[in-house]
Design a protein around this motif. Structure first.
Motif, PDB file in Angstrom:
ATOM      1  N   LEU A   6      71.971 -35.529  55.788  1.00 14.95           N
ATOM      2  CA  LEU A   6      72.091 -34.385  54.877  1.00 14.95           C
ATOM      3  C   LEU A   6      73.571 -34.051  54.774  1.00 14.95           C
ATOM      4  N   ARG A  30      65.444 -25.272  50.414  1.00 12.89           N
ATOM      5  CA  ARG A  30      64.470 -26.210  49.811  1.00 12.89           C
ATOM      6  C   ARG A  30      64.619 -27.600  50.429  1.00 12.89           C
ATOM      7  N   ALA A  31      65.868 -28.013  50.651  1.00 11.99           N
ATOM      8  CA  ALA A  31      66.099 -29.346  51.214  1.00 11.99           C
ATOM      9  C   ALA A  31      65.592 -29.435  52.651  1.00 11.99           C
ATOM     10  N   ARG A  33      63.220 -27.733  53.864  1.00 13.26           N
ATOM     11  CA  ARG A  33      61.750 -27.769  53.776  1.00 13.26           C
ATOM     12  C   ARG A  33      61.271 -29.185  53.457  1.00 13.26           C
ATOM     13  N   ALA A  34      61.985 -29.863  52.561  1.00 13.56           N
ATOM     14  CA  ALA A  34      61.604 -31.240  52.204  1.00 13.56           C
ATOM     15  C   ALA A  34      61.726 -32.156  53.419  1.00 13.56           C
ATOM     16  N   VAL A  35      62.752 -31.949  54.214  1.00 17.62           N
ATOM     17  CA  VAL A  35      62.915 -32.765  55.428  1.00 17.62           C
ATOM     18  C   VAL A  35      61.786 -32.446  56.402  1.00 17.62           C
ATOM     19  N   MET A 215      73.045 -32.054  49.068  1.00 12.69           N
ATOM     20  CA  MET A 215      71.805 -31.272  49.101  1.00 12.69           C
ATOM     21  C   MET A 215      71.876 -30.102  48.129  1.00 12.69           C
ATOM     22  N   ALA A 237      69.573 -34.295  46.672  1.00 14.09           N
ATOM     23  CA  ALA A 237      68.952 -35.404  47.393  1.00 14.09           C
ATOM     24  C   ALA A 237      69.584 -35.555  48.769  1.00 14.09           C
ATOM     25  N   TYR A 255      64.550 -37.292  47.096  1.00 15.60           N
ATOM     26  CA  TYR A 255      64.865 -36.089  46.322  1.00 15.60           C
ATOM     27  C   TYR A 255      64.221 -34.862  46.944  1.00 15.60           C
ATOM     28  N   VAL A 256      64.918 -33.751  46.807  1.00 17.63           N
ATOM     29  CA  VAL A 256      64.422 -32.494  47.362  1.00 17.63           C
ATOM     30  C   VAL A 256      63.266 -31.964  46.518  1.00 17.63           C
ATOM     31  N   GLU A 257      63.431 -32.036  45.199  1.00 18.82           N
ATOM     32  CA  GLU A 257      62.422 -31.513  44.278  1.00 18.82           C
ATOM     33  C   GLU A 257      61.139 -32.340  44.374  1.00 18.82           C
TER      34      GLU A 257
END
Ligand SMILES: [Fe+2]
Ligand SMILES: [Fe+2]
Length: 273
Positions: A6, A30-31, A33-35, A215, A237, A255-257
């Motif tokens: 990251l 958000r990133a 959370r994605a991880v 990120m 990302a 990707y984060v989204e």
């Protein structure tokens, strides 16, 4: 082994955007959370610099809160040009290696199938990176201490040109000296960087060198020689570096989204005419 990289979070004090328009704290959350949702979960996270935007203690407080809230695995961090080394060291002193060196944030991580060599390229108050004589000597000595294990060097400033002129003006200075160190150490397979806020890959000596996307905001892809410095809100990302059982390192951009899918491939049956 799965290593998440990251980079370039550029966190701000609560409620303040970066560069007037980028809600970096929201994007970072958000990133993270994605991880956190990743399956399998990463074994470790590397943070390759520009963790905050101006280096203030209030910004590092935001980072520490996010790390505590979302990450369960070991975190290995180095500073970038937007960090302030003394505030970085104070806020992140609990992370492994951060205060190991009395002056710089530089350390080696030994407990994985690949070795991580975390390098501090920061020049206080300057946007470019540089390795002074002491850091060069430390890098040479640290690499010489373990020549068999596949090694990843992590550094904020890339030691190569991306083709984006205003960013290349602030890359690692005296990159030739760094490349000469790499040439003596064939165990270095990968060099992971940040700073340019885009996914970029190049060869440095024998190794694959890469820059991970940010990120938060990205740097505009403009390869014209006099391209003005500009940011774009392209998808945030991060990268996942997968170390295979054969200790090859394979990298993915995630990707984060969240996007529609996944959908199964449904190939129509081919019928004879
Ligand atoms: Fe950055
Ligand atoms: Fe940077």
């Amino acid at each position: 082994m799965l290593l998440a990289q990251l980079t370039d979070l550029h966190l701000r004090p609560p409620g303040m955007p970066a560069d007037r328009v980028v809600e970096t704290n929201m994007l970072a959350e958000r990133a993270f959370r994605a991880v956190r949702r990743l399956t399998p979960a990463p074994d470790a996270v590397v943070l390759s610099g520009d963790l905050v935007d101006t280096g203030s203690p209030a910004e590092y407080d935001v980072l520490v809160t996010l790390l505590r809230r979302y990450l369960r695995c070991p975190v290995f961090a180095i500073p970038g040009n937007h960090d302030r080394r003394e505030n970085f060291r104070a806020a992140l002193a609990d992370l492994p290696g951060v205060t190991e060196d009395a002056e710089f944030v530089q350390y080696a991580v030994e407990e994985y199938p690949v070795r991580l060599v975390m390098l501090d390229t920061v020049v206080p108050g300057a946007p470019h990176g540089e390795l002074c004589a002491r850091r060069h000597e430390w890098l040479e000595r640290t690499l010489a201490a373990e020549t068999e294990k596949p090694t990843i060097v992590v550094m904020h400033h890339p030691p190569f040109d991306s083709g984006i002129g205003h960013m290349d003006a602030m890359k690692l200075r005296d990159a030739e000296a760094f490349v000469a160190v790499m040439e003596r150490h064939r165990q270095v397979q990968r060099i992971l960087c940040g700073h340019v806020h885009r996914a970029v890959t190049a060869r440095v000596a024998h190794a694959i060198a890469s820059i991970a996307p940010s990120m938060a905001h990205q740097v505009a892809l403009d390869l014209a020689p006099s391209a003005p410095s500009a940011l774009v809100m392209e998808p945030a990302a991060f990268q996942l570096h997968h170390v295979t059982p054969a200790r090859e390192i394979v990298s993915h951009t995630a990707y984060v989204e969240e996007y529609p899918g996944p959908f199964p491939f449904l190939t129509p049956a081919v019928t004879a005419a």
